[in-house]
Design a protein around this motif. Structure first.
Motif, PDB file in Angstrom:
ATOM      1  N   GLY A  76       0.739  -1.230  -0.019  1.00  0.00           N
ATOM      2  CA  GLY A  76      -0.134  -0.113  -0.060  1.00  0.00           C
ATOM      3  C   GLY A  76       0.764   1.347   0.008  1.00  0.00           C
ATOM      4  N   ARG A  77       0.283   2.313  -0.547  1.00  0.00           N
ATOM      5  CA  ARG A  77       1.205   3.443  -0.648  1.00  0.00           C
ATOM      6  C   ARG A  77       0.221   4.668  -0.243  1.00  0.00           C
ATOM      7  N   HIS A  78       1.148   5.501   0.711  1.00  0.00           N
ATOM      8  CA  HIS A  78       0.414   6.583   1.306  1.00  0.00           C
ATOM      9  C   HIS A  78       0.820   7.872   0.770  1.00  0.00           C
ATOM     10  N   PRO A  79       0.463   8.705   0.416  1.00  0.00           N
ATOM     11  CA  PRO A  79       0.965  10.025   0.185  1.00  0.00           C
ATOM     12  C   PRO A  79       1.227  10.684   1.503  1.00  0.00           C
ATOM     13  N   VAL A  80       2.362  11.395   1.214  1.00  0.00           N
ATOM     14  CA  VAL A  80       3.057  11.979   2.660  1.00  0.00           C
ATOM     15  C   VAL A  80       3.686  13.340   2.130  1.00  0.00           C
ATOM     16  N   THR A  81       3.998  14.173   3.058  1.00  0.00           N
ATOM     17  CA  THR A  81       4.877  15.333   2.797  1.00  0.00           C
ATOM     18  C   THR A  81       6.250  14.814   3.667  1.00  0.00           C
ATOM     19  N   VAL A  82       7.132  14.929   3.013  1.00  0.00           N
ATOM     20  CA  VAL A  82       8.546  14.428   3.624  1.00  0.00           C
ATOM     21  C   VAL A  82       9.332  15.925   4.165  1.00  0.00           C
ATOM     22  N   VAL A  83       9.540  15.619   5.461  1.00  0.00           N
ATOM     23  CA  VAL A  83      10.043  17.018   6.071  1.00  0.00           C
ATOM     24  C   VAL A  83      11.361  16.801   6.504  1.00  0.00           C
ATOM     25  N   GLY A  84      12.427  17.179   6.143  1.00  0.00           N
ATOM     26  CA  GLY A  84      13.947  16.913   6.796  1.00  0.00           C
ATOM     27  C   GLY A  84      14.432  18.146   7.650  1.00  0.00           C
ATOM     28  N   ILE A  85      14.848  18.002   8.560  1.00  0.00           N
ATOM     29  CA  ILE A  85      15.373  18.810   9.427  1.00  0.00           C
ATOM     30  C   ILE A  85      16.979  18.498   9.753  1.00  0.00           C
ATOM     31  N   ASP A  86      17.886  19.352   9.501  1.00  0.00           N
ATOM     32  CA  ASP A  86      19.210  19.129   9.848  1.00  0.00           C
ATOM     33  C   ASP A  86      19.436  18.896  11.120  1.00  0.00           C
ATOM     34  N   SER A  87      18.831  19.797  12.083  1.00  0.00           N
ATOM     35  CA  SER A  87      18.931  19.709  13.720  1.00  0.00           C
ATOM     36  C   SER A  87      17.791  20.262  14.200  1.00  0.00           C
ATOM     37  N   ALA A  88      17.425  19.398  15.583  1.00  0.00           N
ATOM     38  CA  ALA A  88      15.926  20.002  15.758  1.00  0.00           C
ATOM     39  C   ALA A  88      15.958  19.935  17.434  1.00  0.00           C
ATOM     40  N   ARG A  89      15.343  20.550  18.008  1.00  0.00           N
ATOM     41  CA  ARG A  89      15.061  20.652  19.561  1.00  0.00           C
ATOM     42  C   ARG A  89      13.779  20.775  20.053  1.00  0.00           C
ATOM     43  N   LEU A  90      13.264  19.919  20.609  1.00  0.00           N
ATOM     44  CA  LEU A  90      11.819  19.686  21.063  1.00  0.00           C
ATOM     45  C   LEU A  90      11.511  19.759  22.542  1.00  0.00           C
ATOM     46  N   THR A  91      10.557  20.498  22.910  1.00  0.00           N
ATOM     47  CA  THR A  91      10.284  20.487  24.354  1.00  0.00           C
ATOM     48  C   THR A  91       8.832  19.844  24.452  1.00  0.00           C
ATOM     49  N   ARG A  92       8.836  19.078  25.647  1.00  0.00           N
ATOM     50  CA  ARG A  92       7.721  18.372  25.893  1.00  0.00           C
ATOM     51  C   ARG A  92       6.942  17.655  24.817  1.00  0.00           C
ATOM     52  N   LEU A  93       7.832  16.593  24.363  1.00  0.00           N
ATOM     53  CA  LEU A  93       7.286  15.741  23.583  1.00  0.00           C
ATOM     54  C   LEU A  93       6.446  14.577  23.893  1.00  0.00           C
ATOM     55  N   CYS A  94       5.722  14.272  23.146  1.00  0.00           N
ATOM     56  CA  CYS A  94       4.718  13.058  23.403  1.00  0.00           C
ATOM     57  C   CYS A  94       4.427  12.496  22.093  1.00  0.00           C
ATOM     58  N   GLN A  95       4.695  10.982  22.158  1.00  0.00           N
ATOM     59  CA  GLN A  95       4.667   9.993  20.908  1.00  0.00           C
ATOM     60  C   GLN A  95       3.669   8.906  21.255  1.00  0.00           C
ATOM     61  N   SER A  96       2.536   8.786  20.595  1.00  0.00           N
ATOM     62  CA  SER A  96       1.584   7.665  20.865  1.00  0.00           C
ATOM     63  C   SER A  96       1.659   6.767  19.618  1.00  0.00           C
ATOM     64  N   SER A  97       1.171   5.502  19.961  1.00  0.00           N
ATOM     65  CA  SER A  97       0.943   4.440  18.811  1.00  0.00           C
ATOM     66  C   SER A  97      -0.399   3.756  19.230  1.00  0.00           C
ATOM     67  N   VAL A  98      -1.379   3.653  18.690  1.00  0.00           N
ATOM     68  CA  VAL A  98      -2.721   3.041  19.079  1.00  0.00           C
ATOM     69  C   VAL A  98      -2.811   1.689  18.280  1.00  0.00           C
ATOM     70  N   ALA A  99      -3.114   0.450  19.116  1.00  0.00           N
ATOM     71  CA  ALA A  99      -3.462  -0.815  18.301  1.00  0.00           C
ATOM     72  C   ALA A  99      -4.665  -1.302  18.970  1.00  0.00           C
ATOM     73  N   ARG A 100      -5.336  -1.969  17.869  1.00  0.00           N
ATOM     74  CA  ARG A 100      -6.537  -2.753  18.028  1.00  0.00           C
ATOM     75  C   ARG A 100      -6.219  -4.078  18.438  1.00  0.00           C
TER      76      ARG A 100
END
Length: 199
Positions: free
Chosen positions: A73-97
């Protein structure tokens, strides 16, 4: 932001991901024409969410492509590349049924000390937030992007790049995130019953 209907995730696959404490979903971006990205492997069957209070990036590029899953399956995406990044208060979630109900893998970091990443490449489904570009160049041919080493698109499509990128109240759904380095400080990972997405 609407993330669309979430597709089911294989329980065995989800258990394996949780076991290795994967902050970054396995994935890569490919298109009908060769896209010079640093990785190439199949994405999982559903996207995941990432939120941050603020992202500050140096060197950023953007162009369109496709993410391909293991079923072809192919999913259209926007590719964003960042050379260096700093993030505050990061949250990552993955839901599974799962056969036992819905569960969510949640990882948080960057509360007291920010998350630092280098060579960051995201295959985005959706993005919301307040964006500020510094030294922006819009309408460049995607094959000529040079703000992030090794991350550029095929010849012809629209591309943009910027010297700096700031995103306040970032909310995104992504099929994959890869990075040359990704340093999470004071990180916490938990499995929660139900849909406990970051947003």
């Amino acid at each position: 932001m609407s993330t669309g209907e979430r597709s089911g995730t294989d329980w065995q696959r989800f258990t394996w991901v949780a076991a290795v404490a994967a902050v970054l979903a396995a994935g890569a971006v490919g298109s009908t024409t060769a896209v010079a990205l640093p990785v190439s492997f199949a994405v999982a069957g559903s996207s995941f969410q990432v939120a941050a209070e603020h992202l500050h990036g140096t060197g950023a590029v953007q162009f369109a492509a496709f993410a391909q899953d293991a079923s072809g399956g192919r999913h259209p995406v926007t590719v964003v590349g960042i050379d260096s990044a700093r993030l505050t208060r990061l949250c990552q979630s993955s839901v599974a049924r799962t056969p036992f109900g819905t569960v969510t893998l949640v990882i948080t970091s960057g509360g007291r000390r920010p998350v630092d990443a280098r060579g960051l490449v995201l295959a985005l489904e959706n993005l919301e937030g307040d964006l500020t570009f510094g030294g922006a160049e819009l309408g460049r041919d995607a094959s000529t992007l040079g703000a992030v080493g090794g991350v550029r698109g095929p010849r012809g499509p629209y591309g943009r790049q910027a010297r700096t990128l700031d995103i306040h109240r970032m909310r995104l759904s992504s099929w994959s995130i890869t990075a040359g380095s990704f340093a999470l400080r004071d990180a916490r990972m938990s499995m929660k019953l139900g849909d406990r997405s970051c947003f």
